[in-house]
Design a protein around this motif. Sequence first.
Motif, PDB file in Angstrom:
ATOM      1  N   ASP A 160       0.855  -1.194   0.000  1.00 58.05           N
ATOM      2  CA  ASP A 160       0.000   0.000   0.000  1.00 58.05           C
ATOM      3  C   ASP A 160       0.886   1.238   0.000  1.00 58.05           C
ATOM      4  OD1 ASP A 160      -1.973  -1.866   0.240  1.00 58.05           O
ATOM      5  OD2 ASP A 160      -2.340  -1.510   2.380  1.00 58.05           O
ATOM      6  N   ASP A 161       0.855   1.992  -1.090  1.00 58.82           N
ATOM      7  CA  ASP A 161       1.719   3.169  -1.247  1.00 58.82           C
ATOM      8  C   ASP A 161       0.904   4.451  -1.253  1.00 58.82           C
ATOM      9  OD1 ASP A 161       4.060   1.554  -1.606  1.00 58.82           O
ATOM     10  OD2 ASP A 161       3.437   1.206  -3.684  1.00 58.82           O
ATOM     11  N   HIS A 162       1.589   5.544  -0.922  1.00 61.69           N
ATOM     12  CA  HIS A 162       1.011   6.887  -1.063  1.00 61.69           C
ATOM     13  C   HIS A 162       1.835   7.644  -2.088  1.00 61.69           C
ATOM     14  CE1 HIS A 162       0.329  11.168  -0.292  1.00 61.69           C
ATOM     15  NE2 HIS A 162      -0.870  10.780   0.123  1.00 61.69           N
ATOM     16  N   HIS A 163       1.159   8.138  -3.126  1.00 64.63           N
ATOM     17  CA  HIS A 163       1.846   8.864  -4.192  1.00 64.63           C
ATOM     18  C   HIS A 163       1.348  10.304  -4.228  1.00 64.63           C
ATOM     19  CE1 HIS A 163       3.563   5.195  -5.998  1.00 64.63           C
ATOM     20  NE2 HIS A 163       2.388   4.627  -5.778  1.00 64.63           N
ATOM     21  N   GLY A 164       2.258  11.259  -4.124  1.00 64.06           N
ATOM     22  CA  GLY A 164       1.904  12.662  -4.264  1.00 64.06           C
ATOM     23  C   GLY A 164       1.856  13.069  -5.721  1.00 64.06           C
ATOM     24  N   THR A 177      -2.967   5.174  -2.425  1.00 65.47           N
ATOM     25  CA  THR A 177      -3.589   6.495  -2.339  1.00 65.47           C
ATOM     26  C   THR A 177      -2.809   7.458  -3.223  1.00 65.47           C
ATOM     27  OG1 THR A 177      -4.288   6.078  -0.070  1.00 65.47           O
ATOM     28  CG2 THR A 177      -4.290   8.360  -0.820  1.00 65.47           C
ATOM     29  N   TYR A 178      -3.547   8.191  -4.046  1.00 62.72           N
ATOM     30  CA  TYR A 178      -2.924   9.149  -4.963  1.00 62.72           C
ATOM     31  C   TYR A 178      -3.493  10.538  -4.720  1.00 62.72           C
ATOM     32  CZ  TYR A 178      -1.478   5.032  -7.684  1.00 62.72           C
ATOM     33  OH  TYR A 178      -0.924   3.841  -8.088  1.00 62.72           O
ATOM     34  N   GLU A 179      -2.610  11.512  -4.641  1.00 61.09           N
ATOM     35  CA  GLU A 179      -3.026  12.914  -4.580  1.00 61.09           C
ATOM     36  C   GLU A 179      -2.727  13.532  -5.933  1.00 61.09           C
ATOM     37  OE1 GLU A 179      -4.845  16.165  -2.824  1.00 61.09           O
ATOM     38  OE2 GLU A 179      -4.626  14.115  -2.076  1.00 61.09           O
ATOM     39  N   ARG A 180      -3.773  14.020  -6.591  1.00 62.22           N
ATOM     40  CA  ARG A 180      -3.639  14.546  -7.953  1.00 62.22           C
ATOM     41  C   ARG A 180      -3.560  16.063  -7.941  1.00 62.22           C
ATOM     42  NH1 ARG A 180      -2.556  12.208 -12.144  1.00 62.22           N
ATOM     43  NH2 ARG A 180      -4.417  12.163 -13.440  1.00 62.22           N
ATOM     44  N   ALA A 181      -3.016  16.636  -9.011  1.00 64.04           N
ATOM     45  CA  ALA A 181      -2.911  18.086  -9.154  1.00 64.04           C
ATOM     46  C   ALA A 181      -3.157  18.468 -10.605  1.00 64.04           C
ATOM     47  CB  ALA A 181      -1.531  18.570  -8.718  1.00 64.04           C
ATOM     48  N   PRO A 182      -3.624  19.699 -10.867  1.00 64.52           N
ATOM     49  CA  PRO A 182      -3.856  20.126 -12.248  1.00 64.52           C
ATOM     50  C   PRO A 182      -2.582  20.068 -13.086  1.00 64.52           C
ATOM     51  CG  PRO A 182      -4.935  21.623 -10.724  1.00 64.52           C
ATOM     52  CD  PRO A 182      -4.060  20.724  -9.894  1.00 64.52           C
ATOM     53  N   ALA A 242       5.362  13.413  -9.311  1.00 65.25           N
ATOM     54  CA  ALA A 242       5.890  12.607 -10.407  1.00 65.25           C
ATOM     55  C   ALA A 242       5.116  12.834 -11.697  1.00 65.25           C
ATOM     56  CB  ALA A 242       5.859  11.129 -10.041  1.00 65.25           C
ATOM     57  N   ALA A 243       5.837  12.840 -12.804  1.00 60.87           N
ATOM     58  CA  ALA A 243       5.194  12.903 -14.125  1.00 60.87           C
ATOM     59  C   ALA A 243       4.655  11.544 -14.535  1.00 60.87           C
ATOM     60  CB  ALA A 243       6.191  13.404 -15.158  1.00 60.87           C
ATOM     61  N   LEU A 244       5.303  10.465 -14.059  1.00 61.15           N
ATOM     62  CA  LEU A 244       4.902   9.105 -14.427  1.00 61.15           C
ATOM     63  C   LEU A 244       5.006   8.207 -13.206  1.00 61.15           C
ATOM     64  CD1 LEU A 244       4.239   6.778 -16.390  1.00 61.15           C
ATOM     65  CD2 LEU A 244       6.665   6.725 -17.019  1.00 61.15           C
ATOM     66  N   ILE A 245       3.901   7.527 -12.881  1.00 60.11           N
ATOM     67  CA  ILE A 245       3.861   6.585 -11.773  1.00 60.11           C
ATOM     68  C   ILE A 245       3.407   5.232 -12.305  1.00 60.11           C
ATOM     69  CG2 ILE A 245       2.808   6.008  -9.548  1.00 60.11           C
ATOM     70  CD1 ILE A 245       2.299   9.012  -9.157  1.00 60.11           C
ATOM     71  N   ILE A 246       4.188   4.180 -11.984  1.00 67.43           N
ATOM     72  CA  ILE A 246       3.783   2.808 -12.287  1.00 67.43           C
ATOM     73  C   ILE A 246       3.725   2.063 -10.963  1.00 67.43           C
ATOM     74  CG2 ILE A 246       4.253   0.712 -13.605  1.00 67.43           C
ATOM     75  CD1 ILE A 246       6.288   3.637 -14.582  1.00 67.43           C
ATOM     76  N   ASP A 247       2.560   1.525 -10.624  1.00 68.05           N
ATOM     77  CA  ASP A 247       2.407   0.832  -9.354  1.00 68.05           C
ATOM     78  C   ASP A 247       1.839  -0.565  -9.610  1.00 68.05           C
ATOM     79  OD1 ASP A 247       2.106   1.814  -6.142  1.00 68.05           O
ATOM     80  OD2 ASP A 247       1.079  -0.029  -6.733  1.00 68.05           O
ATOM     81  N   PRO A 248       2.573  -1.629  -9.212  1.00 69.51           N
ATOM     82  CA  PRO A 248       2.138  -2.987  -9.561  1.00 69.51           C
ATOM     83  C   PRO A 248       1.038  -3.564  -8.694  1.00 69.51           C
ATOM     84  CG  PRO A 248       4.213  -3.068  -8.386  1.00 69.51           C
ATOM     85  CD  PRO A 248       3.912  -1.612  -8.592  1.00 69.51           C
ATOM     86  N   GLY A 249       0.726  -2.974  -7.525  1.00 68.81           N
ATOM     87  CA  GLY A 249      -0.321  -3.562  -6.694  1.00 68.81           C
ATOM     88  C   GLY A 249      -0.458  -2.860  -5.370  1.00 68.81           C
ATOM     89  N   GLY A 250      -1.404  -3.347  -4.549  1.00 69.24           N
ATOM     90  CA  GLY A 250      -1.647  -2.756  -3.251  1.00 69.24           C
ATOM     91  C   GLY A 250      -2.790  -1.767  -3.299  1.00 69.24           C
ATOM     92  N   ASP A 251      -3.324  -1.469  -2.113  1.00 70.50           N
ATOM     93  CA  ASP A 251      -4.385  -0.468  -1.988  1.00 70.50           C
ATOM     94  C   ASP A 251      -3.716   0.890  -1.804  1.00 70.50           C
ATOM     95  OD1 ASP A 251      -6.113  -2.611  -2.114  1.00 70.50           O
ATOM     96  OD2 ASP A 251      -6.392  -2.723   0.058  1.00 70.50           O
TER      97      ASP A 251
END
Length: 610
Positions: free
Chosen positions: A185-189, A203-208, A192-201
């Motif tokens: 389970d990862d948290h991504h802010g 959380t992503y914080e998005r921005a315009p 990053a321009a490119l995120i690759i996540d292979p699994g887990g529950d």
Amino acid sequence: MKELAATIALLLAQNGLGPDALLVPDNLLRHEAAPPAGAAPLARELLAQPLQALDAAAIFRRAVPASIVRFAEEGPAPAARPFDEVLGEYVRDVETAQKAFAAAARAPFDAAPLLRRLRTGLPSSNQLAAAGAAFDPAALDQANRLFLEATARFVRELRAPGMKFPEKRSFPSPIGLVSVGSAGDDHHGPQAALIIDPGGDDTYERAPVSGGAVSVIVDLAGNDRYGGADVVVGGFSALVDLGGDDRYEMHGAGLAAAIGGVSILVDASGDDRYAAGTFGQGAAAFGIGALLDLGGNDRYRLQAGGQGYGLAGGLGLLWDRGGNDEYRAAGFADPYRREAGLSFAQGAASGYRGEGGPDLGGGIGILRDERGDDVYEAEMFAQGVGYYYGVGLLWDEEGADRYRAVRYAQGNGVHQAAGILRDEAGDDRYELSYGVGQGMGLDMALGVLVDAAGDDRYGAGILAQGTATANGIGILFDFSGDDAWEMSTASDQRHWGRAQWYRGLPGVGLFSHAGAGRFIRAGAEVRPPESASVEKEPQTPPGAKVGAGAALAAPCGVQASALAARPSVEAAQKALRSTCWRLQAAALEALQKLGATPEADIALPSFLPR
């Protein structure tokens, strides 16, 4: 085909009209100024050939690029290649797309005012005109295509059997920071321009996204959460989630929403929840916003301006391929204080007309749902509505569905636009608490509702169910089933094929049902309409704008009456080849009575059922 051709000809003839009447909006518009900037060319094409609007599949094919369809229909690559090799190719491809985007710019563009405006509402016509002027349309289309095609290839490679993902890490690249997540389970802010996540529950914080930047997420599994606001104003965004029951909750605009660029969201499976404020869930201007959900029982919630919404120069698409889904949209406050808010949702397109800034035409907005028993709820301007040179389409292919709205909805065109609702199957319910819809055209516009099968129920107040005003065209065809048609108002009888004249020229209302039916007006059952009729204003002779065939009305009427009095196969076949619409209608009626086959058909689209 021949039966429907005869039906249309006879409906027009019962109005005292012929095929020329279907060309009135197009002929009037040809003598006016050119369409405003940003107008969808498809709107004028449908007004020139209004019966083509019955073909939802053809409209979809024409409007939706193949690069979008690839995300819905392509499977994984047959064999895995090294991760770093696949990643390197994608970074180079996106860099190429970014360079093409930069080359498409032809004027400076400040995204900040637009981003502030989108927190609570739609952009002004001045802001949108500035955004459109900032890019060369053809060059921008090319840049968008490069990004979409590269991303589709990348996702296909990542899904290949046996793909091995590296350990969690982040590193810089020519397109910006690249981040690889873990199987946990990862948290991504939003950095990053490119995120690759292979699994887990996760959380992503998005921005315009703006300034030609890129934001891409590919998540392969897990029940994930997406928050923030990820609208694009000048740039590229892609969010691809390949598994899990996910939650997408934007604080404002987002979820496949773009102005000047492209934003795509693809969810491959799971029972998902989508929520956004204004301008989201498949919304665009001068670009593409596309939300594709490929399976699951999903819930869509929106304040306004989305769920397949096209502003000037934009394609907004929401395409759900399966499941029992719910689509709900509220609305902006109506400045005219009518019965409800302005939704602009669920297959809607609108332009800017006399609002203090430059006039802009509408784009293309499409909501396509392939399977499931679905619920559609909105207020005004929704569910297959086009306003001011826009094209709105709601296309539901299967299931027992419920459509509820207030006004300007369910197959409604307003001011030189086209609005279409087509439902292919199921026992459906159509409800307009006020009216103005269900196959209604207003002011040189086209409104179409087609229901192909099922026992259906229709309810509205006024101006609905195959009607038109101000030289519009309204069409309601129900091809089968035991149906019920209800209009709650007794004093206004503009429905069931009635249409009004304006400018000395006709509006066209076409209403046809092939199965059994009950007709109710103001709570009392009434006889089914025997024919379509018009409320005629004092008529002036139609001029050249309507077509030369009108000049033959008197002699053709005499010949048609003679044919009706003494029908024969030979005379009817000869009359069918005439250019006179009255003779054609009389000939078709005569051949039907005599059980003969016409030698020629009235030209109608090939998709109509025979």
